[in-house]
Motif scaffolding. Structure first.
Motif, PDB file in Angstrom:
ATOM      1  N   ASP A 193       0.844  -1.187   0.000  1.00 56.15           N
ATOM      2  CA  ASP A 193       0.000   0.000   0.000  1.00 56.15           C
ATOM      3  C   ASP A 193       0.887   1.247   0.000  1.00 56.15           C
ATOM      4  O   ASP A 193       2.036   1.215   0.469  1.00 56.15           O
ATOM      5  N   LEU A 194       0.341   2.344  -0.522  1.00 53.68           N
ATOM      6  CA  LEU A 194       1.103   3.590  -0.616  1.00 53.68           C
ATOM      7  C   LEU A 194       0.242   4.746  -0.115  1.00 53.68           C
ATOM      8  O   LEU A 194      -0.822   5.026  -0.664  1.00 53.68           O
ATOM      9  N   LEU A 195       0.722   5.417   0.929  1.00 50.48           N
ATOM     10  CA  LEU A 195       0.053   6.589   1.495  1.00 50.48           C
ATOM     11  C   LEU A 195       0.963   7.802   1.306  1.00 50.48           C
ATOM     12  O   LEU A 195       2.112   7.796   1.753  1.00 50.48           O
ATOM     13  N   VAL A 196       0.461   8.823   0.624  1.00 52.82           N
ATOM     14  CA  VAL A 196       1.245  10.025   0.332  1.00 52.82           C
ATOM     15  C   VAL A 196       0.808  11.168   1.244  1.00 52.82           C
ATOM     16  O   VAL A 196      -0.384  11.446   1.380  1.00 52.82           O
ATOM     17  N   CYS A 197       1.785  11.832   1.854  1.00 52.80           N
ATOM     18  CA  CYS A 197       1.549  12.997   2.704  1.00 52.80           C
ATOM     19  C   CYS A 197       2.084  14.238   1.995  1.00 52.80           C
ATOM     20  O   CYS A 197       3.172  14.200   1.416  1.00 52.80           O
ATOM     21  N   TYR A 198       1.328  15.329   2.050  1.00 54.84           N
ATOM     22  CA  TYR A 198       1.760  16.570   1.409  1.00 54.84           C
ATOM     23  C   TYR A 198       0.986  17.745   2.008  1.00 54.84           C
ATOM     24  O   TYR A 198       0.078  17.555   2.815  1.00 54.84           O
ATOM     25  N   ASP A 199       1.373  18.953   1.620  1.00 53.97           N
ATOM     26  CA  ASP A 199       0.778  20.213   2.082  1.00 53.97           C
ATOM     27  C   ASP A 199       1.083  20.436   3.565  1.00 53.97           C
ATOM     28  O   ASP A 199       0.312  20.074   4.452  1.00 53.97           O
ATOM     29  N   TYR A 200       2.215  21.091   3.821  1.00 58.04           N
ATOM     30  CA  TYR A 200       2.705  21.242   5.185  1.00 58.04           C
ATOM     31  C   TYR A 200       2.371  22.607   5.777  1.00 58.04           C
ATOM     32  O   TYR A 200       3.147  23.157   6.565  1.00 58.04           O
ATOM     33  N   ARG A 201       1.205  23.155   5.413  1.00 59.30           N
ATOM     34  CA  ARG A 201       0.737  24.364   6.096  1.00 59.30           C
ATOM     35  C   ARG A 201       0.474  24.066   7.572  1.00 59.30           C
ATOM     36  O   ARG A 201       0.565  24.954   8.411  1.00 59.30           O
ATOM     37  N   THR A 202       0.137  22.822   7.869  1.00 62.23           N
ATOM     38  CA  THR A 202       0.143  22.323   9.246  1.00 62.23           C
ATOM     39  C   THR A 202       0.835  20.966   9.227  1.00 62.23           C
ATOM     40  O   THR A 202       0.962  20.336   8.169  1.00 62.23           O
ATOM     41  N   LEU A 203       1.234  20.503  10.402  1.00 62.62           N
ATOM     42  CA  LEU A 203       1.855  19.188  10.514  1.00 62.62           C
ATOM     43  C   LEU A 203       0.932  18.210  11.230  1.00 62.62           C
ATOM     44  O   LEU A 203       1.403  17.241  11.833  1.00 62.62           O
ATOM     45  N   ASN A 204      -0.360  18.426  11.152  1.00 61.80           N
ATOM     46  CA  ASN A 204      -1.324  17.503  11.744  1.00 61.80           C
ATOM     47  C   ASN A 204      -1.297  16.175  10.981  1.00 61.80           C
ATOM     48  O   ASN A 204      -1.518  16.149   9.777  1.00 61.80           O
ATOM     49  N   PHE A 205      -1.063  15.086  11.704  1.00 59.83           N
ATOM     50  CA  PHE A 205      -0.873  13.769  11.086  1.00 59.83           C
ATOM     51  C   PHE A 205      -1.840  12.777  11.712  1.00 59.83           C
ATOM     52  O   PHE A 205      -1.892  12.633  12.946  1.00 59.83           O
ATOM     53  N   ASP A 206      -2.621  12.089  10.868  1.00 57.28           N
ATOM     54  CA  ASP A 206      -3.595  11.105  11.332  1.00 57.28           C
ATOM     55  C   ASP A 206      -2.939   9.721  11.376  1.00 57.28           C
ATOM     56  O   ASP A 206      -2.856   9.032  10.368  1.00 57.28           O
ATOM     57  N   GLU A 207      -2.479   9.334  12.552  1.00 61.09           N
ATOM     58  CA  GLU A 207      -1.792   8.053  12.712  1.00 61.09           C
ATOM     59  C   GLU A 207      -2.718   6.873  12.442  1.00 61.09           C
ATOM     60  O   GLU A 207      -2.263   5.789  12.062  1.00 61.09           O
ATOM     61  N   GLN A 208      -4.027   7.071  12.583  1.00 57.64           N
ATOM     62  CA  GLN A 208      -4.967   5.969  12.397  1.00 57.64           C
ATOM     63  C   GLN A 208      -4.943   5.426  10.970  1.00 57.64           C
ATOM     64  O   GLN A 208      -5.261   4.254  10.747  1.00 57.64           O
ATOM     65  N   LEU A 209      -4.580   6.270  10.016  1.00 55.42           N
ATOM     66  CA  LEU A 209      -4.499   5.798   8.631  1.00 55.42           C
ATOM     67  C   LEU A 209      -3.406   4.753   8.452  1.00 55.42           C
ATOM     68  O   LEU A 209      -3.412   4.007   7.475  1.00 55.42           O
ATOM     69  N   CYS A 210      -2.477   4.693   9.388  1.00 54.55           N
ATOM     70  CA  CYS A 210      -1.365   3.740   9.317  1.00 54.55           C
ATOM     71  C   CYS A 210      -1.582   2.525  10.209  1.00 54.55           C
ATOM     72  O   CYS A 210      -0.685   1.678  10.338  1.00 54.55           O
ATOM     73  N   SER A 211      -2.745   2.428  10.840  1.00 50.23           N
ATOM     74  CA  SER A 211      -2.992   1.314  11.758  1.00 50.23           C
ATOM     75  C   SER A 211      -3.248   0.021  10.978  1.00 50.23           C
ATOM     76  O   SER A 211      -3.724   0.041   9.846  1.00 50.23           O
ATOM     77  N   GLY A 212      -2.918  -1.094  11.598  1.00 49.14           N
ATOM     78  CA  GLY A 212      -3.174  -2.399  11.011  1.00 49.14           C
ATOM     79  C   GLY A 212      -2.061  -2.952  10.156  1.00 49.14           C
ATOM     80  O   GLY A 212      -2.130  -4.105   9.706  1.00 49.14           O
ATOM     81  N   TYR A 213      -1.011  -2.178   9.914  1.00 48.22           N
ATOM     82  CA  TYR A 213       0.114  -2.648   9.104  1.00 48.22           C
ATOM     83  C   TYR A 213       1.174  -3.298   9.979  1.00 48.22           C
ATOM     84  O   TYR A 213       1.505  -2.794  11.049  1.00 48.22           O
ATOM     85  N   GLU A 214       1.720  -4.408   9.497  1.00 52.07           N
ATOM     86  CA  GLU A 214       2.782  -5.092  10.231  1.00 52.07           C
ATOM     87  C   GLU A 214       4.116  -4.370  10.091  1.00 52.07           C
ATOM     88  O   GLU A 214       4.918  -4.340  11.034  1.00 52.07           O
ATOM     89  N   GLU A 215       4.362  -3.807   8.921  1.00 55.61           N
ATOM     90  CA  GLU A 215       5.608  -3.095   8.656  1.00 55.61           C
ATOM     91  C   GLU A 215       5.312  -1.850   7.841  1.00 55.61           C
ATOM     92  O   GLU A 215       4.433  -1.851   6.971  1.00 55.61           O
ATOM     93  N   ILE A 216       6.079  -0.789   8.112  1.00 61.80           N
ATOM     94  CA  ILE A 216       5.955   0.453   7.354  1.00 61.80           C
ATOM     95  C   ILE A 216       7.346   0.906   6.918  1.00 61.80           C
ATOM     96  O   ILE A 216       8.263   0.997   7.742  1.00 61.80           O
ATOM     97  N   THR A 217       7.472   1.167   5.622  1.00 61.09           N
ATOM     98  CA  THR A 217       8.688   1.779   5.091  1.00 61.09           C
ATOM     99  C   THR A 217       8.424   3.264   4.904  1.00 61.09           C
ATOM    100  O   THR A 217       7.479   3.654   4.212  1.00 61.09           O
ATOM    101  N   LEU A 218       9.230   4.082   5.534  1.00 64.98           N
ATOM    102  CA  LEU A 218       9.121   5.529   5.405  1.00 64.98           C
ATOM    103  C   LEU A 218      10.077   6.012   4.321  1.00 64.98           C
ATOM    104  O   LEU A 218      11.276   5.743   4.373  1.00 64.98           O
ATOM    105  N   ILE A 219       9.524   6.702   3.340  1.00 66.66           N
ATOM    106  CA  ILE A 219      10.323   7.341   2.296  1.00 66.66           C
ATOM    107  C   ILE A 219       9.914   8.805   2.256  1.00 66.66           C
ATOM    108  O   ILE A 219       8.719   9.124   2.186  1.00 66.66           O
TER     109      ILE A 219
END
Length: 230
Positions: A37-63
């Motif tokens: 799966d691929l989740l893209v983050c952008y638009d840094y007018r704020t740094l509010n991050f919804d961690e729940q979108l990343c729940s349920g994954y066994e491993e996450i690669t951050l790029i």
């Protein structure tokens, strides 16, 4: 911050990608993630991050790429996500810094003088060549210049007020033809524990974003790995 899935098949592995300033998902829709799966983050007018979108994954690669390296460093330093590798591309945790990022005068001049013409000039420098720039225009973000100026101002304010973050990066990719984050500044920023890979690439190139089980599908002759830069 906006967070948008490009691939979402509820696989065990997620590629969490922090894009650069001024981006949306358009330039990254062809990004290869080897079935993850691929989740893209952008638009840094704020740094509010919804961690729940990343729940349920066994491993996450951050790029993270460009200004996204700073954003990810700030956002994820206190998160408890199952990050198995952290890869920075053509960016640093110190985005406005004369020695380790973009020079302060350059950042301020870009922010104050941003308009349609200067944005096109920036994007041309970002791509490195006329042909690469023409390709970028075919996948360019659909965001207005006033919004991009507001984002850049917000980034500058946050960089000036937020304390330095401490997220550890496993690998840093340095484009030797980068005219936005100068290669020598990137190398200064990554002195220490981070393994550095030098690649013959400008700031933005489609080849930088092709991920596989071997991390990236780059021709071996285009890359040089150095464990301790400078």
């Amino acid at each position: 911050m906006k967070q948008t899935f490009i691939h979402r098949h509820h696989t065990p592995h997620l590629v969490l990608f922090f894009a650069g300033w001024g981006m949306d998902t358009n330039p990254f829709k062809t990004m290869e993630t080897a079935g993850s799966d691929l989740l893209v983050c952008y638009d840094y007018r704020t740094l509010n991050f919804d961690e729940q979108l990343c729940s349920g994954y066994e491993e996450i690669t951050l790029i993270a790429w460009s200004m996204g390296v700073w954003a990810a460093t700030q956002v994820l330093q206190k998160q408890t996500l199952p990050l198995v590798r952290r890869i920075a591309i053509n960016g640093t945790p110190y985005p406005v810094d004369d020695r380790r990022g973009i020079a302060s005068a350059t950042f301020e001049g870009t922010t104050e003088g941003l308009n349609e013409a200067s944005l096109r000039k920036f994007q041309r420098r970002m791509c490195g060549s006329a042909s690469a720039y023409q390709y970028f225009l075919s996948v360019a973000p659909q965001r207005g210049v006033e919004e991009l100026k507001a984002e850049l101002k917000a980034i500058g304010q946050q960089v000036a007020t937020l304390p330095a973050a401490t997220l550890r990066w496993d690998s840093a990719v340095v484009g030797t033809a980068d005219r936005i984050f100068l290669p020598e500044n990137q190398l200064h920023a990554w002195q220490g524990e981070t393994s550095v890979i030098q690649m013959d690439a400008p700031h933005y190139a489609d080849a930088l974003f092709q991920w596989s089980e071997e991390l990236f599908r780059w021709p071996q002759e285009q890359t040089t790995r150095i464990e301790n830069p400078l």
